[in-house]
Design a protein around this motif. Structure first.
Motif, mmCIF file in Angstrom:
data_model
loop_
_atom_site.group_PDB
_atom_site.id
_atom_site.type_symbol
_atom_site.label_atom_id
_atom_site.label_comp_id
_atom_site.label_asym_id
_atom_site.label_seq_id
_atom_site.Cartn_x
_atom_site.Cartn_y
_atom_site.Cartn_z
ATOM 1 N N GLY A 107 0.825 -1.210 0.000
ATOM 2 C CA GLY A 107 0.000 0.000 0.000
ATOM 3 C C GLY A 107 0.856 1.256 0.000
ATOM 4 O O GLY A 107 0.555 2.231 -0.708
ATOM 5 N N THR A 108 1.930 1.223 0.785
ATOM 6 C CA THR A 108 2.860 2.367 0.846
ATOM 7 C C THR A 108 3.496 2.598 -0.527
ATOM 8 O O THR A 108 3.574 3.733 -0.998
ATOM 9 C CB THR A 108 3.965 2.102 1.888
ATOM 10 O OG1 THR A 108 3.341 1.821 3.129
ATOM 11 C CG2 THR A 108 4.909 3.267 2.030
ATOM 12 N N LEU A 109 3.919 1.492 -1.161
ATOM 13 C CA LEU A 109 4.554 1.594 -2.484
ATOM 14 C C LEU A 109 3.600 2.226 -3.496
ATOM 15 O O LEU A 109 3.997 3.119 -4.263
ATOM 16 C CB LEU A 109 4.995 0.201 -2.960
ATOM 17 C CG LEU A 109 5.713 0.140 -4.305
ATOM 18 C CD1 LEU A 109 7.061 0.835 -4.231
ATOM 19 C CD2 LEU A 109 5.909 -1.308 -4.755
ATOM 20 N N SER A 110 2.330 1.778 -3.465
ATOM 21 C CA SER A 110 1.370 2.333 -4.428
ATOM 22 C C SER A 110 1.117 3.819 -4.151
ATOM 23 O O SER A 110 1.000 4.607 -5.091
ATOM 24 C CB SER A 110 0.067 1.541 -4.431
ATOM 25 O OG SER A 110 -0.649 1.752 -3.253
ATOM 26 N N LEU A 111 1.088 4.217 -2.865
ATOM 27 C CA LEU A 111 0.884 5.644 -2.539
ATOM 28 C C LEU A 111 2.073 6.493 -2.991
ATOM 29 O O LEU A 111 1.893 7.632 -3.440
ATOM 30 C CB LEU A 111 0.633 5.825 -1.041
ATOM 31 C CG LEU A 111 -0.743 5.358 -0.539
ATOM 32 C CD1 LEU A 111 -0.807 5.441 0.979
ATOM 33 C CD2 LEU A 111 -1.870 6.160 -1.142
ATOM 34 N N ILE A 112 3.283 5.930 -2.879
ATOM 35 C CA ILE A 112 4.486 6.643 -3.352
ATOM 36 C C ILE A 112 4.349 6.949 -4.851
ATOM 37 O O ILE A 112 4.527 8.073 -5.297
ATOM 38 C CB ILE A 112 5.770 5.810 -3.078
ATOM 39 C CG1 ILE A 112 6.087 5.768 -1.576
ATOM 40 C CG2 ILE A 112 6.963 6.336 -3.872
ATOM 41 C CD1 ILE A 112 7.191 4.790 -1.201
ATOM 42 N N TYR A 113 3.980 5.900 -5.616
ATOM 43 C CA TYR A 113 3.855 6.082 -7.072
ATOM 44 C C TYR A 113 2.671 6.978 -7.440
ATOM 45 O O TYR A 113 2.762 7.779 -8.372
ATOM 46 C CB TYR A 113 3.727 4.722 -7.774
ATOM 47 C CG TYR A 113 5.017 3.929 -7.797
ATOM 48 C CD1 TYR A 113 6.233 4.540 -8.059
ATOM 49 C CD2 TYR A 113 5.024 2.555 -7.573
ATOM 50 C CE1 TYR A 113 7.414 3.812 -8.076
ATOM 51 C CE2 TYR A 113 6.195 1.813 -7.593
ATOM 52 C CZ TYR A 113 7.388 2.440 -7.847
ATOM 53 O OH TYR A 113 8.555 1.723 -7.870
ATOM 54 N N TRP A 114 1.548 6.857 -6.690
ATOM 55 C CA TRP A 114 0.395 7.712 -6.991
ATOM 56 C C TRP A 114 0.710 9.174 -6.686
ATOM 57 O O TRP A 114 0.294 10.070 -7.431
ATOM 58 C CB TRP A 114 -0.856 7.253 -6.224
ATOM 59 C CG TRP A 114 -1.559 6.105 -6.875
ATOM 60 C CD1 TRP A 114 -1.800 4.868 -6.329
ATOM 61 C CD2 TRP A 114 -2.098 6.056 -8.211
ATOM 62 N NE1 TRP A 114 -2.450 4.061 -7.238
ATOM 63 C CE2 TRP A 114 -2.639 4.765 -8.402
ATOM 64 C CE3 TRP A 114 -2.158 6.965 -9.260
ATOM 65 C CZ2 TRP A 114 -3.245 4.369 -9.595
ATOM 66 C CZ3 TRP A 114 -2.752 6.567 -10.459
ATOM 67 C CH2 TRP A 114 -3.290 5.286 -10.610
ATOM 68 N N GLY A 115 1.440 9.409 -5.593
ATOM 69 C CA GLY A 115 1.839 10.781 -5.243
ATOM 70 C C GLY A 115 2.647 11.406 -6.360
ATOM 71 O O GLY A 115 2.356 12.528 -6.814
ATOM 72 N N ALA A 116 3.644 10.646 -6.857
ATOM 73 C CA ALA A 116 4.491 11.154 -7.952
ATOM 74 C C ALA A 116 3.677 11.333 -9.229
ATOM 75 O O ALA A 116 3.853 12.324 -9.948
ATOM 76 C CB ALA A 116 5.653 10.198 -8.185
ATOM 77 N N SER A 117 2.768 10.381 -9.494
ATOM 78 C CA SER A 117 1.939 10.471 -10.714
ATOM 79 C C SER A 117 1.077 11.724 -10.695
ATOM 80 O O SER A 117 0.960 12.419 -11.710
ATOM 81 C CB SER A 117 1.026 9.242 -10.836
ATOM 82 O OG SER A 117 1.790 8.075 -10.894
ATOM 83 N N LEU A 118 0.472 12.016 -9.545
ATOM 84 C CA LEU A 118 -0.379 13.222 -9.433
ATOM 85 C C LEU A 118 0.448 14.485 -9.652
ATOM 86 O O LEU A 118 0.027 15.405 -10.367
ATOM 87 C CB LEU A 118 -1.052 13.266 -8.057
ATOM 88 C CG LEU A 118 -2.157 12.244 -7.803
ATOM 89 C CD1 LEU A 118 -2.528 12.230 -6.322
ATOM 90 C CD2 LEU A 118 -3.379 12.547 -8.648
ATOM 91 N N MET A 119 1.644 14.505 -9.042
ATOM 92 C CA MET A 119 2.491 15.691 -9.176
ATOM 93 C C MET A 119 2.962 15.884 -10.617
ATOM 94 O O MET A 119 2.975 17.003 -11.134
ATOM 95 C CB MET A 119 3.686 15.586 -8.226
ATOM 96 C CG MET A 119 3.286 15.720 -6.770
ATOM 97 S SD MET A 119 4.695 15.616 -5.678
ATOM 98 C CE MET A 119 3.878 15.361 -4.103
#
Lengths: 105, 135
Positions: free
Chosen positions: A29-41
Motif C-alpha cells: 500500500g505504501t509503495l502504491s501511494l508513493i507512485y500515486w503521489g508522484a503520478s499526481l504531481m
C-alpha cells in the motif's frame, strides 16, 4: 514518458495491494501511494507544460523520449528502494531481527 | 525548478501532525461493556494522515530525483541551481507558487476524497453489522 511509466507502476502496485488486501504485511500500500503521489504531481507538471507548449507537447523529440524513459525507470527503481528500506526497517515478518539475533547467539 | 519543495514542506507539517495525533489517540482509553461483536473498528485519523504523508513524501522524493537528473538540484550550497542568479530565482519562486502549490492542492484533494470514501464505507459496514447483530 516518465509520467506514463510512473502511472503504470502505480496501477501495478495497486493491483498487487488489492489482491492481498486486507493483509498488507509487505506494505505494498505504501509503495502504491508513493507512485500515486508522484503520478499526481507529474500530471500537474504535464498540464502546465501543455498550457505552455500546446500541440508540441505531444510530439517530443526521440532523444528526449529516450532520456525520459531512462528517468522513468530510475524513478520506479527509487520508489522500490524507498519501499524496500521501509520494509526492512519495519520488518513485519521479523526476518531481519531473527537473522541478527541468531548471529549474536 | 523546485516545485517539489512545496509538497515536501506540506509533508513535514502533516508528518508532525500525524505523530502528535497518534500520541493523543494512544492516550485515549476506550471502555466497552457489550459483546465483542458489537465493537466496530474504525481507521484512526492518524493512519489516514499517514496516507497523505506517503503520497506527499513519495511524490516529493521521486520529483526531487527528476530535478537532480535535470541538474536543477545539486549537492552543494545553495542546492538549487536557479537560486544562483536573481532572474532564475524569480522564475523558480513563480514556479513554486503556481506548479508547486497546485501539486500540493491536488494531492491533498485526492487524499480528502480517499478519507471521505473510507468514512462512508466504514459507516455502511457499521450499519450492516448493527443490523446483523439485532437479528
Amino acid at each position: 514518458m516518465t509520467l506514463l511509466i510512473t502511472v503504470f507502476a502505480a496501477i501495478i502496485s495497486t493491483i498487487v495491494w488489492y489482491k492481498h488486501a486486507p493483509n498488507d504485511d509487505m506494505h505494498v500500500g505504501t509503495l502504491s501511494l508513493i507512485y500515486w503521489g508522484a503520478s499526481l504531481m507529474w500530471t500537474v507538471d504535464a498540464v502546465f507544460e501543455y498550457a505552455e507548449l500546446k500541440e508540441e507537447f505531444f510530439h517530443p523529440a526521440a532523444q528526449d523520449m529516450l532520456n525520459d524513459l531512462f528517468l522513468g525507470l530510475t524513478v520506479v527503481a527509487l520508489g522500490l528502494i524507498i519501499w524496500l528500506i521501509k520494509l526492512l526497517i519495519k520488518d513485519p515478518k521479523g526476518v531481519v531481527k531473527g537473522a541478527l539475533l541468531s548471529k549474536k547467539n | 525548478m523546485a516545485c517539489f519543495i512545496v509538497p515536501a514542506a506540506e509533508a513535514i507539517v502533516t508528518t508532525i501532525a500525524a505523530k502528535v495525533l497518534k500520541k493523543h489517540e494512544v492516550s485515549q482509553k476506550i471502555s466497552h461493556s457489550g459483546s465483542h461483536d458489537e465493537i466496530i473498528e474504525k481507521t484512526s485519523f492518524s493512519r489516514k494522515l499517514g496516507w497523505l504523508n506517503n503520497l506527499l513524501w513519495g511524490g516529493s522524493a521521486l520529483l526531487a530525483l527528476e530535478h537532480v537528473w535535470h541538474g536543477e538540484v545539486v549537492p552543494w550550497f545553495p542546492f538549487l541551481t536557479a537560486a544562483g542568479d536573481p532572474e532564475s530565482k524569480a522564475e523558480m519562486l513563480h514556479e513554486m507558487s503556481t506548479v508547486g502549490v497546485t501539486m500540493a492542492l491536488l494531492v491533498t484533494a485526492v487524499w480528502a476524497g480517499m478519507v471521505i470514501v473510507s468514512s462512508v464505507l466504514e459507516k455502511k459496514a457499521a450499519k450492516l453489522k448493527l443490523a446483523a447483530n439485532k437479528k
